[in-house]
Design a protein around this motif. Sequence first.
Motif, short mmCIF file in Angstrom:
data_model
loop_
_atom_site.label_atom_id
_atom_site.label_comp_id
_atom_site.label_asym_id
_atom_site.label_seq_id
_atom_site.Cartn_x
_atom_site.Cartn_y
_atom_site.Cartn_z
N ALA A 68 0.83 -1.21 0.00
CA ALA A 68 0.00 0.00 0.00
C ALA A 68 0.86 1.25 0.00
CB ALA A 68 -0.93 0.00 1.22
N ALA A 69 2.00 1.19 0.66
CA ALA A 69 2.89 2.34 0.75
C ALA A 69 3.49 2.70 -0.61
CB ALA A 69 4.01 2.08 1.75
N VAL A 70 3.64 1.70 -1.49
CA VAL A 70 4.20 1.97 -2.82
C VAL A 70 3.14 1.87 -3.91
CG1 VAL A 70 6.52 1.24 -2.18
CG2 VAL A 70 4.93 -0.44 -3.09
N SER A 71 1.87 1.75 -3.50
CA SER A 71 0.73 1.74 -4.42
C SER A 71 0.80 0.62 -5.44
CB SER A 71 0.62 3.11 -5.14
OG SER A 71 0.49 4.16 -4.22
N LEU A 72 1.14 -0.57 -4.99
CA LEU A 72 1.17 -1.75 -5.85
C LEU A 72 0.32 -2.85 -5.24
CD1 LEU A 72 4.93 -2.11 -6.93
CD2 LEU A 72 3.03 -1.21 -8.29
N HIS A 73 -0.13 -3.76 -6.09
CA HIS A 73 -0.84 -4.93 -5.59
C HIS A 73 0.15 -5.79 -4.82
CE1 HIS A 73 -2.98 -8.77 -5.52
NE2 HIS A 73 -4.09 -8.08 -5.82
N PRO A 74 -0.24 -6.31 -3.65
CA PRO A 74 0.69 -7.09 -2.83
C PRO A 74 1.35 -8.25 -3.56
CG PRO A 74 -1.29 -6.57 -1.59
CD PRO A 74 -1.55 -6.13 -2.99
N VAL A 75 0.58 -8.96 -4.40
CA VAL A 75 1.15 -10.11 -5.10
C VAL A 75 2.24 -9.67 -6.07
CG1 VAL A 75 0.66 -12.00 -6.71
CG2 VAL A 75 -0.96 -11.47 -4.87
N TYR A 76 1.98 -8.56 -6.78
CA TYR A 76 2.98 -8.07 -7.74
C TYR A 76 4.23 -7.58 -7.01
CZ TYR A 76 5.23 -5.24 -11.32
OH TYR A 76 6.14 -4.69 -12.20
N LEU A 77 4.05 -6.84 -5.92
CA LEU A 77 5.21 -6.36 -5.17
C LEU A 77 6.01 -7.52 -4.60
CD1 LEU A 77 6.92 -4.11 -3.99
CD2 LEU A 77 5.39 -4.07 -2.00
N GLN A 78 5.31 -8.54 -4.09
CA GLN A 78 6.02 -9.72 -3.58
C GLN A 78 6.89 -10.33 -4.66
OE1 GLN A 78 6.32 -10.90 -0.58
NE2 GLN A 78 4.41 -10.99 0.55
N ARG A 79 6.36 -10.41 -5.89
CA ARG A 79 7.09 -11.05 -6.98
C ARG A 79 8.34 -10.25 -7.36
NH1 ARG A 79 3.18 -11.54 -10.24
NH2 ARG A 79 3.58 -9.91 -11.78
N ILE A 80 8.20 -8.95 -7.56
CA ILE A 80 9.36 -8.16 -7.99
C ILE A 80 10.35 -7.98 -6.85
CG2 ILE A 80 8.04 -6.99 -9.79
CD1 ILE A 80 7.95 -4.49 -8.03
N PHE A 81 9.86 -7.95 -5.61
CA PHE A 81 10.76 -7.82 -4.46
C PHE A 81 11.63 -9.07 -4.34
CE2 PHE A 81 12.20 -7.59 -0.11
CZ PHE A 81 12.29 -6.23 0.16
N LYS A 82 11.01 -10.23 -4.45
CA LYS A 82 11.75 -11.49 -4.34
C LYS A 82 12.76 -11.62 -5.49
CE LYS A 82 12.57 -15.67 -2.68
NZ LYS A 82 11.53 -16.70 -2.59
N ALA A 83 12.35 -11.20 -6.69
CA ALA A 83 13.23 -11.31 -7.85
C ALA A 83 14.45 -10.41 -7.72
CB ALA A 83 12.46 -10.97 -9.12
N ASN A 84 14.29 -9.27 -7.06
CA ASN A 84 15.40 -8.31 -6.96
C ASN A 84 16.21 -8.47 -5.68
OD1 ASN A 84 15.30 -5.82 -9.11
ND2 ASN A 84 13.31 -6.78 -8.88
N MET A 85 15.59 -8.92 -4.59
CA MET A 85 16.27 -8.99 -3.30
C MET A 85 16.63 -10.41 -2.89
SD MET A 85 16.37 -5.75 -2.57
CE MET A 85 16.68 -5.56 -0.82
N ASN A 86 16.11 -11.38 -3.63
CA ASN A 86 16.37 -12.81 -3.35
C ASN A 86 15.75 -13.29 -2.04
OD1 ASN A 86 17.92 -13.25 -5.75
ND2 ASN A 86 19.65 -12.24 -4.74
#
Length: 299
Positions: free
Chosen positions: A212-230
């Motif tokens: 919510a803080a970055v205005s993204l859907h949680p599922v999408y943020l989870q995916r890109i966060f995991k892909a970039n931060m491992n």
Amino acid sequence: MHGGSFFDAKWRSSGEFRPKIVAYYYKQWDEFLMGFHAHDATEFMYVISGICSVETKNEVIAMRKGDLIMLDAGVPHKLRVDKDSPCRMLNVEFTFKPCEGVFPSLNQLAEGDPALLAMLERQLDTIVLRDSADVQHILKSLVMELDIGGAGAGKETMTNLLISQLLVRVARLAAEDAKDSAERQIHRYVRTAAEYIHQHYDCDIQAKDVAAAVSLHPVYLQRIFKANMNVSITEYLTELRVERAKMLLASTDVPIIEVADYIGLNSRQYFSMLFKKTTGMSPAAYRKSAASIQSFSTL
């Protein structure tokens, strides 16, 4: 869309058409302000040296040595060159004509190159490419062929091959730039999410709060966060909380029973279990070990 637009579907749906150069020239601009105007042909403007700005109805584009802009036919634009910053440019304008035995056609090029097909489908009024030496080489070769490349079908074939190469290369560079822009945006989202976690780890936050803080859907943020931060958002938050707990245990006199509150965990029992699972030690054992190390280092 202008009737002569590069993106007009008729160039691919009503026969075989290929690019036709209608104008090309070098020009040294020394303080110049051109009013809004438009061409019946699509235009390439390449900055050989100096700086300038190209303004459309939607944006002002600062350009420097090595930059290329492609303006679709019918797009109003104007050029500005300041007094103290002369600009030398190479301009090429083109439209389309029936192939008449000289190929490849625009349709063939689009069918054979996904980047060009994507560019045609995006229908951008302007395309700006930064510092592209290979585009400069193709443009100069094209102009040289137009000037001294002989006559007849051979010259026509060569100029068509060069302008076709130019279109494909521009399309590929534009695709790379679009991909880079998307990746940069993803990195910004991930960085902002990580910053939010660092600023709120002491609160009872979850992945949905970060999204919510970055205005993204949680599922999408989870995916890109995991892909970039491992690691997942939850794993990242847990690691950060444990690291902060270790710092508090080793470097402060905050009571162990209060450390959980400092790192955003409501349950002291859960904090002890999580800390031991992560570090292999209980909070009390970790504090004792850290104190022993510090005592030894002062001897």
